[in-house]
Design an enzyme around this catalytic site. Structure first.
Site, short mmCIF file in Angstrom:
data_model
loop_
_atom_site.label_atom_id
_atom_site.label_comp_id
_atom_site.label_asym_id
_atom_site.label_seq_id
_atom_site.Cartn_x
_atom_site.Cartn_y
_atom_site.Cartn_z
CB SER A 1 -18.63 6.45 6.59
OG SER A 1 -18.79 7.10 7.85
CG HIS B 1 -29.37 22.31 11.98
ND1 HIS B 1 -28.86 21.07 11.67
CD2 HIS B 1 -29.63 22.30 13.33
CE1 HIS B 1 -28.80 20.33 12.76
NE2 HIS B 1 -29.27 21.05 13.79
N PRO B 2 -26.27 22.72 10.47
CG PRO B 2 -24.90 21.78 12.11
CD PRO B 2 -25.89 22.87 11.89
CG ASP C 1 -32.19 20.03 10.17
OD1 ASP C 1 -32.04 18.80 10.05
OD2 ASP C 1 -32.62 20.58 11.20
CG ASN D 1 -23.02 6.20 4.36
OD1 ASN D 1 -22.11 6.52 5.13
ND2 ASN D 1 -24.00 5.39 4.73
CB THR E 1 20.06 -6.95 -22.67
OG1 THR E 1 21.08 -7.79 -23.24
CG2 THR E 1 19.47 -6.08 -23.78
CG HIS E 2 20.22 -10.18 -19.41
ND1 HIS E 2 19.27 -10.95 -18.77
CD2 HIS E 2 19.93 -10.25 -20.74
CE1 HIS E 2 18.45 -11.47 -19.67
NE2 HIS E 2 18.83 -11.06 -20.87
CB SER F 1 30.49 12.42 0.08
OG SER F 1 31.04 11.80 1.23
CE LYS G 1 30.69 8.92 -3.48
NZ LYS G 1 29.26 8.77 -3.66
CB VAL G 2 28.58 14.83 -8.63
CG1 VAL G 2 27.19 15.20 -9.15
CG2 VAL G 2 29.48 16.06 -8.60
#
EC number: 4.2.1.2
Length: 462
Positions: free
Chosen positions: A97, A127-128, A130, A139, A185-186, A316, A322-323
């Site tokens: 909770s 008071h924390p 009250d 809740n 595509t594919h 690398s 290498k990029v």
């Protein structure tokens, strides 16, 4: 280390003398030595916004003195400003909770409020439970803080990040609208389109998911506060939830409202599932964009190489020159994390039993992680990759000219089967499409040049 003695209903406990928290926070700290994942500070600050708003509302309702309310507000403002971050040590893995985190905030604000009152020469004591937690329960406060924190994260971080990347993509759409490339595509060659058209699809993805996120976020603006323990509102004024929601709205600049059914607000987190689902949709689109970028930038000599991405760092430790598409890689890892977070949130939200769901902290942690990772990754991808994307027109033109899929333009003129024969013959014999078409005897060179023109293949025609 020096300690002081604090007391709660279970008795005495030692607390570090220099900390503002008290007994219940200390017990949680000792009872849950689990992991390193701390309760997000966004939740703490949202709690402080709530405590400030509750104090002002209780004062207006005549339940809290002006002196106490002012001290609580001042202490809460300091928490919101981040002045006492080190005084919120609790981990996510606590009561479901979020009671301990609620009490952590109550205790820090109460103790700091008492310091403020003492500095002013007052002997009034806050008071924390009250006072700071007046008219509230863990809740209804935790789900309220959860919603406030998540709405702020989405509207202040995720949506602006999307806007930034959208603006970059609009610029790329315009810059590349004249560059005709081969479609795929594919992962296989398809008919042509412009690079601008391809990127316009990316832009539309962001435009759509941006709206989906914004629309889903409206449900997160319903707040549970006022429901107290089980949704009945016991120990709270009938107008308390409405008044607190108005105060939170004024402070945050977001339009929060009191949830119309508090029983739902305490035990269900379907709004969080819905909004995080929209974040997952964004993540899915980002995966597609990042993958397209790294495929299109693959090479430089043995890949597609149709776009050039910024060289931000050596790619690398063993292969010079290498990029690597590192921004795409970082973004796709964020997407993987968001997908996992979504599974956690969905399961956790399904675990409401009777009047309460007790998976609230893990829901909060995962949602906020997703929001911040997505926002940060989008900005990083934009600034360090997207803005610097360039087209390699030479490679693009070469790929278009070599593609057999331009044969599709012949379908209306010689039929699908004849066009397929030409494409297969060209591929088998290593001919250009034009050479194979002329060998077929089905059309002249002039007819071929007129029909098979990539510029005429990138839009519908009558």
């Amino acid at each position: 280390m020096e300690y002081r003695i604090e007391r709660d209903t279970l008795g005495e406990i030692k607390v570090p003398a220099d900390k503002l928290w008290a007994a219940q926070t200390q017990r949680s700290k000792e009872n849950f030595p689990i992991g390193t994942e701390q309760m997000p500070l966004e939740i703490v600050k949202a709690f402080a916004i709530l405590k400030k708003s509750a104090a002002l509302s209780n004062q207006k309702l005549g339940k809290l003195s002006e002196e106490k309310a002012e001290a609580i507000v001042e202490a809460a403002d300091e928490v919101i400003a981040g002045k006492w971050n080190e005084h919120f040590p609790l981990v996510v893995w606590q009561t479901g909770s979020g009671t301990q985190s609620n009490m952590n905030v109550n205790e820090v604000i109460a103790n700091r409020g008492n310091q403020i009152l003492k500095e002013k020469g007052s002997d009034v004591h806050i008071h924390p439970n009250d006072d700071v937690n007046m008219s509230q329960s863990s809740n209804d406060t935790f789900p309220t803080a959860l919603h406030v924190a998540c709405v702020i994260a989405v509207e202040n971080h995720v949506l602006p990040a999307i806007t930034k990347l959208k603006e970059t993509l609009v610029e790329k759409v315009t810059a590349f609208e004249h560059i005709i490339k081969i479609g795929r595509t594919h992962l296989q060659d398809a008919t042509p389109l412009t690079l601008g058209q391809e990127i316009s699809g990316w832009h539309r993805m962001l435009e759509k998911t941006e709206r989906m996120i914004a629309e889903s976020n409206t449900y997160m603006k319903e707040l549970a506060i006022g429901g107290t323990a089980v949704g009945t509102g016991i120990n709270a004024h009938p107008k308390f939830g409405e008044m607190v929601s108005e105060e939170i709205s004024q402070f945050t600049g977001k339009q929060f409202v009191s949830a119309p059914n508090k029983f739902h607000a305490l035990t269900s987190h379907d709004e969080v599932v819905y909004t995080h689902g929209a974040l997952k949709a964004l993540a899915a689109d980002l995966m597609k964009i990042a993958n397209d970028v790294r495929w299109l930038a693959s090479g430089p000599r043995s890949g597609l190489g149709e776009i050039i991405i910024p060289a931000n760092e050596p790619g690398s430790s063993i292969m010079p020159g290498k990029v690597n598409p590192t921004q795409s890689e970082a973004l796709t890892m964020v997407v993987a994390q968001v997908m996992g977070n979504d599974a956690t949130i969905g399961f956790a939200a399904s675990q409401g039993n009777f009047e309460l769901n007790v998976f609230k902290p893990v829901i909060a942690y995962n949602f906020l992680q997703s929001a911040h990772l997505l926002a940060d990754a989008i900005v990083s991808f934009n600034d360090n990759c997207a803005v610097g994307i360039e087209a390699d027109e030479e490679v693009i033109n070469e790929n278009v000219n070599r593609s057999l899929m331009l044969v599709t333009a012949l379908n209306p003129h010689i039929g699908y089967e004849n066009a397929a024969k030409i494409a297969k013959h060209a591929h088998k014999e290593g001919l250009t499409l034009k050479e194979a078409a002329l060998q077929s005897g089905l059309l002249t060179e002039e007819q071929f040049d007129e029909i098979v023109d990539p510029k005429k293949m990138i839009a519908p025609k009558e």
